[in-house]
Design a protein around this motif. Structure first.
Motif, PDB file in Angstrom:
ATOM      1  N   THR A 625       0.836  -1.167  -0.118  1.00  0.00           N
ATOM      2  CA  THR A 625      -0.008   0.117  -0.083  1.00  0.00           C
ATOM      3  C   THR A 625       1.043   1.193  -0.049  1.00  0.00           C
ATOM      4  O   THR A 625       1.561   1.673   0.885  1.00  0.00           O
ATOM      5  N   LYS A 626       0.849   1.998  -1.011  1.00  0.00           N
ATOM      6  CA  LYS A 626       1.648   3.113  -1.357  1.00  0.00           C
ATOM      7  C   LYS A 626       0.944   4.387  -1.070  1.00  0.00           C
ATOM      8  O   LYS A 626       0.064   4.550  -1.583  1.00  0.00           O
ATOM      9  N   VAL A 627       1.588   4.958  -0.341  1.00  0.00           N
ATOM     10  CA  VAL A 627       1.127   6.577  -0.181  1.00  0.00           C
ATOM     11  C   VAL A 627       1.832   7.681  -0.913  1.00  0.00           C
ATOM     12  O   VAL A 627       3.211   7.643  -0.337  1.00  0.00           O
ATOM     13  N   SER A 628       1.074   8.521  -1.564  1.00  0.00           N
ATOM     14  CA  SER A 628       1.876   9.404  -2.434  1.00  0.00           C
ATOM     15  C   SER A 628       2.175  10.472  -1.608  1.00  0.00           C
ATOM     16  O   SER A 628       1.835  10.557  -0.393  1.00  0.00           O
ATOM     17  N   ALA A 629       2.830  11.273  -2.133  1.00  0.00           N
ATOM     18  CA  ALA A 629       3.556  12.629  -1.512  1.00  0.00           C
ATOM     19  C   ALA A 629       2.457  13.655  -0.923  1.00  0.00           C
ATOM     20  O   ALA A 629       2.254  14.276  -0.113  1.00  0.00           O
ATOM     21  N   ASP A 630       1.117  13.585  -1.630  1.00  0.00           N
ATOM     22  CA  ASP A 630      -0.120  14.353  -1.277  1.00  0.00           C
ATOM     23  C   ASP A 630      -0.892  13.613  -0.321  1.00  0.00           C
ATOM     24  O   ASP A 630      -2.022  13.923   0.037  1.00  0.00           O
ATOM     25  N   GLY A 631      -0.573  12.390   0.239  1.00  0.00           N
ATOM     26  CA  GLY A 631      -1.132  11.799   1.080  1.00  0.00           C
ATOM     27  C   GLY A 631      -2.335  10.657   0.336  1.00  0.00           C
ATOM     28  O   GLY A 631      -3.084   9.943   1.178  1.00  0.00           O
ATOM     29  N   SER A 632      -2.411  10.680  -0.730  1.00  0.00           N
ATOM     30  CA  SER A 632      -3.320   9.852  -1.350  1.00  0.00           C
ATOM     31  C   SER A 632      -2.905   8.288  -1.415  1.00  0.00           C
ATOM     32  O   SER A 632      -1.679   7.906  -1.580  1.00  0.00           O
ATOM     33  N   PHE A 633      -3.945   7.625  -1.268  1.00  0.00           N
ATOM     34  CA  PHE A 633      -3.525   6.152  -1.244  1.00  0.00           C
ATOM     35  C   PHE A 633      -4.567   5.120  -1.701  1.00  0.00           C
ATOM     36  O   PHE A 633      -5.799   5.659  -1.405  1.00  0.00           O
ATOM     37  N   THR A 634      -4.490   3.933  -2.168  1.00  0.00           N
ATOM     38  CA  THR A 634      -5.398   3.004  -2.555  1.00  0.00           C
ATOM     39  C   THR A 634      -5.215   1.847  -1.541  1.00  0.00           C
ATOM     40  O   THR A 634      -3.964   1.328  -1.453  1.00  0.00           O
ATOM     41  N   PHE A 635      -6.173   1.588  -0.661  1.00  0.00           N
ATOM     42  CA  PHE A 635      -6.003   0.601   0.686  1.00  0.00           C
ATOM     43  C   PHE A 635      -6.673  -0.771  -0.271  1.00  0.00           C
ATOM     44  O   PHE A 635      -6.334  -1.848   0.572  1.00  0.00           O
ATOM     45  N   ARG A 636      -7.386  -1.024  -1.358  1.00  0.00           N
ATOM     46  CA  ARG A 636      -7.825  -2.074  -1.692  1.00  0.00           C
ATOM     47  C   ARG A 636      -8.703  -2.855  -0.648  1.00  0.00           C
ATOM     48  O   ARG A 636      -8.781  -3.801  -0.171  1.00  0.00           O
ATOM     49  N   ALA A 637      -9.530  -1.899   0.141  1.00  0.00           N
ATOM     50  CA  ALA A 637     -10.473  -2.105   0.960  1.00  0.00           C
ATOM     51  C   ALA A 637     -11.218  -3.421   1.189  1.00  0.00           C
ATOM     52  O   ALA A 637     -11.333  -4.182   1.962  1.00  0.00           O
ATOM     53  N   LYS A 638     -11.762  -3.687  -0.198  1.00  0.00           N
ATOM     54  CA  LYS A 638     -12.635  -4.745  -0.121  1.00  0.00           C
ATOM     55  C   LYS A 638     -12.000  -5.905  -0.691  1.00  0.00           C
ATOM     56  O   LYS A 638     -12.734  -6.909  -0.806  1.00  0.00           O
ATOM     57  N   ASP A 639     -10.768  -5.998  -0.928  1.00  0.00           N
ATOM     58  CA  ASP A 639      -9.977  -7.148  -1.366  1.00  0.00           C
ATOM     59  C   ASP A 639     -10.067  -8.057  -0.068  1.00  0.00           C
ATOM     60  O   ASP A 639      -9.694  -7.780   1.117  1.00  0.00           O
ATOM     61  N   LEU A 640      -9.564  -9.260  -0.494  1.00  0.00           N
ATOM     62  CA  LEU A 640      -9.707 -10.306   0.818  1.00  0.00           C
ATOM     63  C   LEU A 640      -8.030  -9.929   1.331  1.00  0.00           C
ATOM     64  O   LEU A 640      -7.386  -9.535   0.320  1.00  0.00           O
ATOM     65  N   LEU A 641      -7.879 -10.111   2.438  1.00  0.00           N
ATOM     66  CA  LEU A 641      -6.752 -10.029   3.169  1.00  0.00           C
ATOM     67  C   LEU A 641      -5.726 -11.199   3.060  1.00  0.00           C
ATOM     68  O   LEU A 641      -6.046 -12.194   3.280  1.00  0.00           O
ATOM     69  N   LYS A 642      -4.531 -11.042   2.637  1.00  0.00           N
ATOM     70  CA  LYS A 642      -3.575 -11.885   2.583  1.00  0.00           C
ATOM     71  C   LYS A 642      -2.762 -12.116   3.582  1.00  0.00           C
ATOM     72  O   LYS A 642      -2.655 -11.208   4.444  1.00  0.00           O
ATOM     73  N   ARG A 643      -1.931 -13.394   4.049  1.00  0.00           N
ATOM     74  CA  ARG A 643      -1.638 -13.797   5.164  1.00  0.00           C
ATOM     75  C   ARG A 643      -0.325 -12.927   5.259  1.00  0.00           C
ATOM     76  O   ARG A 643       0.055 -12.369   6.445  1.00  0.00           O
ATOM     77  N   GLN A 644       0.325 -12.614   4.360  1.00  0.00           N
ATOM     78  CA  GLN A 644       1.614 -11.606   4.487  1.00  0.00           C
ATOM     79  C   GLN A 644       1.066 -10.210   4.899  1.00  0.00           C
ATOM     80  O   GLN A 644       1.680  -9.639   5.593  1.00  0.00           O
ATOM     81  N   GLU A 645       0.093  -9.773   4.369  1.00  0.00           N
ATOM     82  CA  GLU A 645      -0.592  -8.583   4.681  1.00  0.00           C
ATOM     83  C   GLU A 645      -0.956  -8.410   6.090  1.00  0.00           C
ATOM     84  O   GLU A 645      -0.726  -7.430   6.867  1.00  0.00           O
TER      85      GLU A 645
END
Length: 664
Positions: A625-645
């Motif tokens: 999950t990358k946060v841009s310099a302006d603070g924007s990010f994509t969380f992939r909120a409704k994706d299934l959670l992976k074990r490594q995540e």
């Protein structure tokens, strides 16, 4: 000694164990212009009152304490025994020498005394297998080394959950639950060789009291009445909530606002680890006996040999860092001003107590008060500075250099052996060890000798080696709380998983959680990093990561708390990233960092947005999950959670990192 965690703060938990001070100056700042001729101790009642009256008036106001007892003894006599403020402010009932308080963990000294009486009588072998005195009960033991009474009384039993055996609550006041009934269902497990590590241990003292009961053939409450209270003339003391004592008991006020709460009992009913009720009048007699080498009014209550064990330090982190005697403790020796001091603090919700003995000066004081603040630590410091001031300031030690090669043996992830939620990382930077955890933040350590270091604030850290010379534990004498109450153990890093590459950005998180037994292999030697989890599997890992389950009776409350506000939870359903974020935030209760801009770009359900933003703002975010310099990010909120995540989120949220955490 604990119940559901939402009903008890960490501060109360710490107070229930020992004296935790927040008023301590850095060691280098401690000064005194006093001379040896000024060390006289308390000898005159009027002088003691002139010292204590304004002190209690000031400190009780500072800590919002309604009422406190205070008793000072010296040379076998009571110098002062009085009360301050109200036992019940609503009814305007003042505290006096006969006001009853729950003395909580100060009870442990009585249990140690009873055990030593049985040692004196030849009924208990202090260094023999304590199972011989448990009525046929066996202690599960993974070490092969039996637990002794000595181990229990010096807080070195090696038990896995030292606070997991007894529950408190108002509902237990009128119940009668025997140790015979309770212990077979709640027996702890020994996971470290007894005698190896210090861990403040409520479970151990419960077992010690049960051993006294079996060795003597007398129920524990009756034993204390017949063998301790009556010989000492302690007519207002009991292990149980007797009606005549309840009538005189101070009200219980909890929290900063001093909310009135009903008193709490415990299960089992007779709690050798902390169930005694007593008064200033009775505790004066107990202290006089302690300071007269076990004798009182011409009677020997316990042998001088046994009393020596109770007043002589048995467990040390370093030669200048004493921790426990048989039954007593000795944190922050700097506050003792060069005197030999043993002490014991205790707390139940709404009641706190402290007993301080200076055996060589035949002096002691005891206080109980009706809230769960840190008033006692302030009184202790002021008492010692006034009556036994430091003669001279210790010289600053000479610090030794430490090369990166020599530093490597200290490196690793450590977990506190009592409070599992306290984890510490130790690394190396620019010639110094670097210690990092959520409580103290990052601290550079200077070396006094190869097993003793000091942090930037002057607090000492003592390391302990195993028989092969490998670092296995450290003890951190910091006044900031939980690290003080036990050794921290170095965790063994698991072998690399065959499906987690050395270049994986998740490897460190996976290894940390594996070492802490929070998440491990899915099958064989495979972690399954991109596999998914069910809501139930994540909940179980989250509870382990948070670490608060170590408190007896807390897990049900934790499960309710983490599920708040999440619709349609189903333990067998796969978990999405937004559900995981809300579960973590429900337990962490974090605020977004004001100086960090965050802007969620993808779609998330309304009930999840604030949690996601708070965690990302704090830096609790997986590497993908990358946060841009302006603070924007994509969380992939409704994706299934992976074990490594999951491993990254849990490690960052509940690991050692000194993130910019600000609690609501």
């Amino acid at each position: 000694m604990k119940k559901a965690i939402q009903k008890m703060s960490l501060t109360v938990f710490l107070l229930s164990t020992t004296l935790i001070t927040t008023c301590i100056q850095p060691l280098s700042a401690m000064e005194s212009n006093q001379t040896a001729s000024s060390i006289k101790g308390p000898v005159d009642a009027k002088e003691v009152e002139a010292f204590a009256d304004p002190l209690f008036a000031d400190k009780m106001k500072q800590f919002n304490v309604n009422g406190s007892s205070f008793v000072v003894v010296r040379d076998g006599k009571v110098i002062v025994n009085k009360g301050y403020g109200f036992a019940n402010k609503e009814k305007k009932i003042p505290v006096d020498k006969d006001t009853v308080f729950q003395i909580a963990s100060v009870s442990k000294t009585f249990t140690a005394l009873a055990a030593m009486q049985q040692v004196d009588a030849g009924n208990i072998d202090l260094h023999g297998n304590v199972e011989e005195y448990l009525g046929g009960l066996k202690i599960p033991n993974k070490t092969g080394k039996p637990v002794t009474m000595y181990d229990l009384l010096t807080y070195t039993s090696g038990i896995d959950l030292p606070d997991g055996i007894a529950i408190t609550g108002a509902q237990y006041i009128d119940q009668d639950i025997s140790m015979d009934e309770y212990l077979p269902k709640h027996m702890p497990t020994v996971i470290r060789p007894p005698g190896e590590a210090y861990t403040y241990d409520n479970s151990g003292f419960l077992l010690a009291g049960y051993a006294v009961e079996n060795a003597s053939g007398i129920p524990f409450a009756e034993y204390m009445d017949e063998k301790v209270f009556k010989p000492l003339g302690m007519t207002s003391s009991s292990v149980r909530f007797k009606p005549e004592l309840m009538k005189r008991m101070a009200a219980n006020y909890v929290g900063r606002k001093g909310e009135l709460r009903p008193p709490e009992g415990r299960t089992p009913t007779d709690g050798p680890q902390g169930s005694i009720l007593s008064t200033g009048e009775d505790m004066a007699k107990y202290m006089i006996m302690q300071l007269q080498n076990g004798k009182f009014d011409g009677k020997e209550i316990v042998s001088e040999k046994s009393m020596d064990l109770m007043h002589t330090y048995q467990i040390f982190a370093d030669k200048d860092l004493p921790i426990t005697t048989v039954g007593f403790e000795g944190y922050f020796p700097e506050l003792a001003n060069g005197q030999h001091v043993v002490l014991k603090g205790g707390n139940m919700p709404g009641h706190s107590s402290l007993m301080v003995l200076v055996p060589e000066q035949k002096t002691g004081f005891f206080m109980s008060y009706n809230n769960d603040s840190l008033l006692s630590s302030e009184i202790y410091k002021e008492f010692m500075d006034h009556y036994f001031p430091a003669i001279k300031e210790k010289a600053e030690p000479a610090y030794l250099p430490l090369s990166e090669k020599d530093a490597q043996k200290y490196f690793g992830l450590y977990q506190n052996t009592r409070v599992y939620f306290v984890r510490t990382s130790i690394t190396y930077e620019n010639g110094s060890l670097v210690l990092e955890n959520e409580i103290t933040g990052k601290q550079k350590l200077r070396m006094i000798h190869p097993l003793l270091f000091v942090d930037e604030e002057g607090n000492k850290i003592a390391f302990k080696e195993d028989k092969n010379g490998n670092i296995k534990y450290f003890y951190y004498a910091t006044p900031k709380g939980a690290l003080l109450v036990a050794d921290s153990q170095k965790m063994e890093m698991k072998q690399t998983y065959s499906d987690v590459s050395n270049t994986s950005s998740y490897k460190t998180y996976i290894n940390n959680l594996s070492a802490l037994s929070i998440m491990g292999a899915k099958t064989g030697n495979k972690f399954d990093p991109t596999g998914t989890m069910t809501q139930g599997e994540f909940t179980d890992a989250l509870i382990k990561a948070q670490g608060m389950y170590v408190f007896a009776g807390s897990e049900d409350g934790i499960r309710q708390q983490l599920a708040a506000g999440i619709p349609n939870l189903n333990p067998s359903a796969p978990i999405t990233r937004q559900v995981a974020a809300v579960m973590i935030q429900n337990l962490k209760q974090l605020e977004p960092v004001a100086t960090t801009k965050t802007k969620l770009q993808d779609t998330a359900d309304a009930w999840a947005k604030d949690a996601i933003t708070a965690l990302v703002s704090q830096g609790i975010v997986d590497p993908d999950t990358k946060v841009s310099a302006d603070g924007s990010f994509t969380f992939r909120a409704k994706d299934l959670l992976k074990r490594q995540e999951a491993s990254a989120l849990l490690d960052l949220a509940f690991g050692y990192y000194s993130l910019p955490i600000k609690r609501n």
